[in-house]
Design a protein around this motif. Structure first.
Motif, mmCIF file in Angstrom:
data_model
loop_
_atom_site.group_PDB
_atom_site.id
_atom_site.type_symbol
_atom_site.label_atom_id
_atom_site.label_comp_id
_atom_site.label_asym_id
_atom_site.label_seq_id
_atom_site.Cartn_x
_atom_site.Cartn_y
_atom_site.Cartn_z
ATOM 1 N N GLU A 1 16.938 -9.634 -3.900
ATOM 2 C CA GLU A 1 18.265 -9.680 -3.285
ATOM 3 C C GLU A 1 18.239 -9.098 -1.870
ATOM 4 O O GLU A 1 17.614 -8.072 -1.628
ATOM 5 C CB GLU A 1 19.260 -8.879 -4.135
ATOM 6 C CG GLU A 1 19.590 -9.508 -5.481
ATOM 7 C CD GLU A 1 20.498 -10.712 -5.342
ATOM 8 O OE1 GLU A 1 21.349 -10.739 -4.427
ATOM 9 O OE2 GLU A 1 20.355 -11.637 -6.163
ATOM 10 N N ASP A 2 18.935 -9.760 -0.965
ATOM 11 C CA ASP A 2 19.070 -9.230 0.389
ATOM 12 C C ASP A 2 19.808 -7.897 0.360
ATOM 13 O O ASP A 2 20.821 -7.758 -0.336
ATOM 14 C CB ASP A 2 19.866 -10.210 1.268
ATOM 15 C CG ASP A 2 19.059 -11.454 1.600
ATOM 16 O OD1 ASP A 2 17.821 -11.394 1.511
ATOM 17 O OD2 ASP A 2 19.688 -12.479 1.934
ATOM 18 N N GLY A 3 19.284 -6.933 1.091
ATOM 19 C CA GLY A 3 19.960 -5.651 1.195
ATOM 20 C C GLY A 3 19.668 -4.673 0.076
ATOM 21 O O GLY A 3 20.259 -3.605 0.017
ATOM 22 N N PHE A 4 18.747 -5.039 -0.849
ATOM 23 C CA PHE A 4 18.370 -4.145 -1.943
ATOM 24 C C PHE A 4 16.941 -3.660 -1.737
ATOM 25 O O PHE A 4 16.068 -4.424 -1.314
ATOM 26 C CB PHE A 4 18.416 -4.869 -3.291
ATOM 27 C CG PHE A 4 19.801 -5.103 -3.858
ATOM 28 C CD1 PHE A 4 20.937 -4.686 -3.180
ATOM 29 C CD2 PHE A 4 19.956 -5.747 -5.067
ATOM 30 C CE1 PHE A 4 22.204 -4.901 -3.702
ATOM 31 C CE2 PHE A 4 21.217 -5.966 -5.608
ATOM 32 C CZ PHE A 4 22.346 -5.549 -4.919
ATOM 33 N N GLU A 5 16.702 -2.408 -2.068
ATOM 34 C CA GLU A 5 15.343 -1.866 -2.069
ATOM 35 C C GLU A 5 15.171 -0.976 -3.291
ATOM 36 O O GLU A 5 15.888 0.011 -3.460
ATOM 37 C CB GLU A 5 15.078 -1.035 -0.806
ATOM 38 C CG GLU A 5 13.680 -0.443 -0.768
ATOM 39 C CD GLU A 5 13.457 0.524 0.383
ATOM 40 O OE1 GLU A 5 12.321 0.992 0.540
ATOM 41 O OE2 GLU A 5 14.430 0.837 1.100
ATOM 42 N N VAL A 6 14.241 -1.354 -4.184
ATOM 43 C CA VAL A 6 13.944 -0.527 -5.355
ATOM 44 C C VAL A 6 13.015 0.592 -4.896
ATOM 45 O O VAL A 6 11.872 0.337 -4.507
ATOM 46 C CB VAL A 6 13.309 -1.355 -6.492
ATOM 47 C CG1 VAL A 6 12.911 -0.443 -7.653
ATOM 48 C CG2 VAL A 6 14.286 -2.433 -6.965
ATOM 49 N N VAL A 7 13.524 1.825 -4.940
ATOM 50 C CA VAL A 7 12.751 2.957 -4.415
ATOM 51 C C VAL A 7 12.058 3.764 -5.498
ATOM 52 O O VAL A 7 11.286 4.667 -5.202
ATOM 53 C CB VAL A 7 13.664 3.889 -3.579
ATOM 54 C CG1 VAL A 7 14.185 3.164 -2.349
ATOM 55 C CG2 VAL A 7 14.819 4.439 -4.415
ATOM 56 N N GLY A 8 12.325 3.425 -6.763
ATOM 57 C CA GLY A 8 11.680 4.158 -7.837
ATOM 58 C C GLY A 8 11.894 3.492 -9.177
ATOM 59 O O GLY A 8 12.868 2.762 -9.377
ATOM 60 N N GLN A 9 10.949 3.740 -10.091
ATOM 61 C CA GLN A 9 11.058 3.257 -11.460
ATOM 62 C C GLN A 9 10.713 4.405 -12.398
ATOM 63 O O GLN A 9 9.941 5.299 -12.042
ATOM 64 C CB GLN A 9 10.123 2.078 -11.706
ATOM 65 C CG GLN A 9 10.459 0.829 -10.905
ATOM 66 C CD GLN A 9 9.628 -0.368 -11.341
ATOM 67 O OE1 GLN A 9 9.371 -0.561 -12.527
ATOM 68 N NE2 GLN A 9 9.197 -1.177 -10.374
ATOM 69 N N ALA A 10 11.293 4.356 -13.599
ATOM 70 C CA ALA A 10 11.052 5.431 -14.570
ATOM 71 C C ALA A 10 11.088 4.867 -15.980
ATOM 72 O O ALA A 10 11.780 3.885 -16.251
ATOM 73 C CB ALA A 10 12.098 6.524 -14.413
#
Length: 201
Positions: free
Chosen positions: A24-33
């Motif tokens: 998606e434009d404008g989304f950044e996944v910065v972490g996963q858990a």
């Protein structure tokens, strides 16, 4: 750019959600858990705008993670995704400050829109779950019975419950007996399950 944390103990689901959001434009996944503890640590380290949390995260669950983030990282808004959409969970999630609550059966388009809306300060609750929650009714339990039953749900023995709530063993037993009777349950474990499903503990 909306910074997002994704927490789910099922690796395939977590990777799929993260991959979908990254497209998606404008989304950044910065972490996963993969657990509640890992989600909390990752959130405090990466400071996301939105945390997408599986309801059934292990140690602690998604609702408890959201509750802790509300005080430890209040700028992070939480969305719960679940395949266990019982009304009680919805009530508990909203009480914990969750801004979005939706089943894993929603379309990818709806999911992305919910994340955007929540990041912008909005809310989203699945309409069917909201209707079920409204019809679930108010708790018949007293506040003390709710507290004690919540501890019983975690499997704590009577002695430990008594110590944690500063009451005698006999008083704790009386409260448990009252809760069991009010919920028409066979034992305290069934009473805790019924209460949790209705969002009363």
């Amino acid at each position: 750019m909306i910074r997002i944390l994704v927490a789910d103990d099922e690796h395939l689901i977590r990777d799929a959600i993260a991959g979908l959001l990254d497209l998606e434009d404008g989304f950044e996944v910065v972490g996963q858990a993969a657990s509640g503890d890992e989600a909390l640590a990752t959130a405090l380290r990466t400071r996301p705008d939105v945390a997408v949390l599986d309801l059934q995260l292990p140690k602690p669950d998604g609702i408890e993670v959201a509750r802790r983030l509300a005080t430890q990282l209040p700028e992070c808004r939480c969305v719960i995704v679940t395949s266990h959409g019982r009304p009680g969970y919805l009530k508990s999630a909203l009480a914990a400050g969750v801004r979005g609550f939706l089943p894993k059966t929603v379309s990818s388009r709806t999911f992305a829109q919910v994340v955007r809306n929540v990041a912008a300060g909005g809310r989203y609750v699945d309409p069917e779950l909201a209707a079920e929650a409204i019809s679930a009714g108010d708790s018949p339990l007293s506040p003390r019975e709710s507290d004690i039953l919540a501890l019983a749900r975690d499997g704590a023995p009577v002695d430990e419950i008594a110590r944690r709530v500063s009451l005698s063993r006999g008083t704790v037993r009386n409260h448990l007996a009252a809760a069991i009777a009010k919920l028409d349950a066979a034992n305290r474990h069934e009473a805790a399950r019924i209460a949790a499903e209705h969002g009363w503990i």
